[in-house]
Write an enzyme that holds these catalytic residues in place. Sequence first.
Site, PDB file in Angstrom:
ATOM      1  N   ASP A  25       0.610  -1.202  -0.017  1.00 49.43           N
ATOM      2  CA  ASP A  25      -0.030  -0.023  -0.070  1.00 49.43           C
ATOM      3  C   ASP A  25       0.778   1.295   0.045  1.00 49.43           C
ATOM      4  OD1 ASP A  25      -2.412   1.396   0.527  1.00 49.43           O
ATOM      5  OD2 ASP A  25      -3.012  -0.079   1.160  1.00 49.43           O
ATOM      6  N   ASP A  62      -2.928   4.709  -2.268  1.00 48.61           N
ATOM      7  CA  ASP A  62      -3.790   5.054  -1.093  1.00 48.61           C
ATOM      8  C   ASP A  62      -4.560   6.588  -1.445  1.00 48.61           C
ATOM      9  OD1 ASP A  62      -5.331   4.577   1.484  1.00 48.61           O
ATOM     10  OD2 ASP A  62      -4.074   6.531   2.027  1.00 48.61           O
ATOM     11  N   GLU A  82      -6.460   4.227  -5.677  1.00 47.48           N
ATOM     12  CA  GLU A  82      -7.686   4.326  -5.194  1.00 47.48           C
ATOM     13  C   GLU A  82      -8.113   5.694  -5.266  1.00 47.48           C
ATOM     14  OE1 GLU A  82      -9.793   4.501  -0.549  1.00 47.48           O
ATOM     15  OE2 GLU A  82      -7.868   5.291  -1.060  1.00 47.48           O
ATOM     16  N   HIS A  88     -11.524  -3.081   2.845  1.00 45.52           N
ATOM     17  CA  HIS A  88     -11.030  -2.964   4.163  1.00 45.52           C
ATOM     18  C   HIS A  88     -11.942  -1.644   4.763  1.00 45.52           C
ATOM     19  CE1 HIS A  88      -8.289  -0.130   2.537  1.00 45.52           C
ATOM     20  NE2 HIS A  88      -8.182   0.433   3.366  1.00 45.52           N
ATOM     21  N   ASP A  89     -12.308  -0.738   3.883  1.00 48.66           N
ATOM     22  CA  ASP A  89     -13.025   0.515   4.343  1.00 48.66           C
ATOM     23  C   ASP A  89     -14.847   0.524   4.167  1.00 48.66           C
ATOM     24  OD1 ASP A  89     -10.648   1.818   4.720  1.00 48.66           O
ATOM     25  OD2 ASP A  89     -10.839   2.444   2.561  1.00 48.66           O
TER      26      ASP A  89
HETATM   27  O1  TEU Z   1      -9.331   5.530   2.172  1.00 48.28           O
HETATM   28  C1  TEU Z   1      -9.176   6.732   1.460  1.00 48.28           C
HETATM   29  C2  TEU Z   1     -10.705   7.391   1.461  1.00 48.28           C
HETATM   30  O2  TEU Z   1     -11.101   8.119   0.490  1.00 48.28           O
HETATM   31  C3  TEU Z   1     -11.735   7.486   2.701  1.00 48.28           C
HETATM   32  O3  TEU Z   1     -12.615   8.261   2.456  1.00 48.28           O
HETATM   33  C4  TEU Z   1     -12.426   6.073   3.046  1.00 48.28           C
HETATM   34  O4  TEU Z   1     -13.316   5.859   1.942  1.00 48.28           O
HETATM   35  C5  TEU Z   1     -13.146   6.279   4.212  1.00 48.28           C
HETATM   36  O5  TEU Z   1     -12.138   6.280   5.447  1.00 48.28           O
HETATM   37  C6  TEU Z   1     -13.974   5.395   4.833  1.00 48.28           C
HETATM   38  O6  TEU Z   1     -14.707   5.875   5.953  1.00 48.28           O
HETATM   39  C7  TEU Z   1      -7.772   5.435   2.295  1.00 48.28           C
HETATM   40  C8  TEU Z   1      -7.894   4.005   3.092  1.00 48.28           C
HETATM   41  O7  TEU Z   1      -8.350   2.981   2.117  1.00 48.28           O
HETATM   42  C9  TEU Z   1      -8.427   4.058   4.584  1.00 48.28           C
HETATM   43  O8  TEU Z   1      -8.202   2.936   5.286  1.00 48.28           O
HETATM   44  C10 TEU Z   1      -7.398   5.283   5.224  1.00 48.28           C
HETATM   45  O9  TEU Z   1      -8.064   5.501   6.569  1.00 48.28           O
HETATM   46  C11 TEU Z   1      -7.465   6.378   4.352  1.00 48.28           C
HETATM   47  O10 TEU Z   1      -7.171   6.242   3.078  1.00 48.28           O
HETATM   48  C12 TEU Z   1      -6.333   7.303   4.824  1.00 48.28           C
HETATM   49  O11 TEU Z   1      -5.080   6.820   4.598  1.00 48.28           O
END
Ligand code: TEU
Length: 556
Positions: free
Chosen positions: A98, A200, A257, A329-330
């Site tokens: 990542d 990310d 992403e 994971h989000d």
């Molecule tokens: O997520 C980025 C993101 O755009 C966030 O809006 C995410 O959709 C949100 O946290 C959901 O509640 C990335 C990673 O995938 C995430 O796990 C991290 O917390 C974030 O970046 C910060 O690095």
Amino acid sequence: MKKQWWHKKVAYQIYPKSFADSNGDGIGDLRGIIGKLDYLKELGVDIVWLSPIYASPLADQGYDIADYYRIDPRFGTMDDMDELLKEAHKRGISILMDLVVNHCSDEHEWFRKACQDPEGKYGKYFYLEHTSDPTTLCNWRSYFGGSVWEKLPGHEDYYYLHVFHRKQPDLNWENPELREDIYKMINWWLDKGLDGFRLDAIINIKKALPFKNYPADRDDGLAACTTQLHDAEGIGAFLGEMRDRCFKPHNAFTVGEVFNEKEEELPDFIGDNGYFSSMYDFLETVFGQSQKGWQDNRDITPDDYRNCVFATQKKIADIGMISNIIENHDEPRGVSRYIPEGDITPVSKKMLATVYFLLKGLPWIYQGQEIGMENLKISSIDEVDDISSIDSYQVALKAGVSEQDALRMIEKYGRDNARTPFQWNTSDHAGFTTGQPWLRVNPNYPEINFADQEQDPESIFHYYQKLIRLRKSEKYGDTLVYGDLVPYLADQHNVMAYFRQTEGQKLLVIANYQSEPRKLPLPGTVKKVLLSNLDSVKYDETSVSLEGYQVAVVEL
Ligand code: TEU
Ligand code: CA
């Protein structure tokens, strides 16, 4: 679209903290992953993305990196990482890390030095504002709630920017020195033999400058961080430079992403000379989201899901290869999000698997998806780990939502849903750890676990294997990877159907996205049934009769 080595592959996301714990400390680790490489091979996976394993205080579960050159001891050592690369490559599996470079941790050396000397070299690695009056700072709201501005530790008259958590200070990409340090780090990993990265939150590296206020979208007087992104022009210069300096010379695989991209930029992002190899389709992921908070979200119906997916397919067409997911994971578990409540069964889970997996694009499986893992029930906010859920809970309570309803809301949208430990078997803690798991195991593991599914030829796990084999098959692989996608019966309620076709071959994926059986017209004679989630498919010359949530893949 130029053909690439990875087009025919299948990708898999590992959330290391929750995958497999090798030493009983309750935290998944690299040795745990090494021990499961044969599992991944058996499933049919070729590319693996690891969520962050770098040295980190884990304020945002590793998305807050304190040292890009070190493995966090909770996950293992650099020797473990080298061994993972070696063992994966031996099995023909590529490993992605990542790449979290929009921000680092406030415990990173750069940030410490910036605190010591805000006007020095490292002060310029961040966005610092010199003022003792915080009301002069712009009104952006961080993704995790509250202002993006925080007082610089040790100073009364400096503030730093963080679009995520306050322990995640944003790196200043406008500064060429910072960019050099980032490229050096990326190349260090690629030289080591890493195969690529997932990037990310990458769209955030370009800010709308100079900082200014936007119209408030809640009564906290703040404006969502995404609002300023519309005015942030020129990200391409950074991304193109990173591609040319790092990814291209190494022929690395990258997946972005990317939220909030501008449609006209798609060819620049994932075209033949794109910034990235691929990027995720998030149209269905963000469907129904409200600026006001989770309490104001709208559910997604089967028709909405289909319409989102087809809109992306139309938009991408032959520009490049999009990456398709139902969860990460989000996000909540895909089966819990895209199958209407009450209808979640092994049959409907296989239907969802089929319709997304055979889309045009690179299919990704998130750990546990292949055994049909589901969302988690919660009875108190104290059980929640995810910082995003905790913030959303507070926002909901302030908006007048009852505690009970706010908990139901977290069950629906919370990030812990995807982060509960992998359910390997029926032993204690689902075989994830011999100690106390860092996050509780979903209590449904006696019913949903890999060991049982391995024994059962009709299991979801074995169904995923069949999907993977089909996509990689000699006979249908080219059509499933490169064939056009043409929607079919797209105006019919609760139907998701499409053709995948090349000259000389026409496949139809047709799903009855509801519990009531139905008869649907066929556009031609069925030559062969390639796959279904039920024993038999009933059809004649002109129609197919599908049971509730039945899907069929046929050659016409
Ligand atoms: O997520 C980025 C993101 O755009 C966030 O809006 C995410 O959709 C949100 O946290 C959901 O509640 C990335 C990673 O995938 C995430 O796990 C991290 O917390 C974030 O970046 C910060 O690095
Ligand atoms: Ca461990």
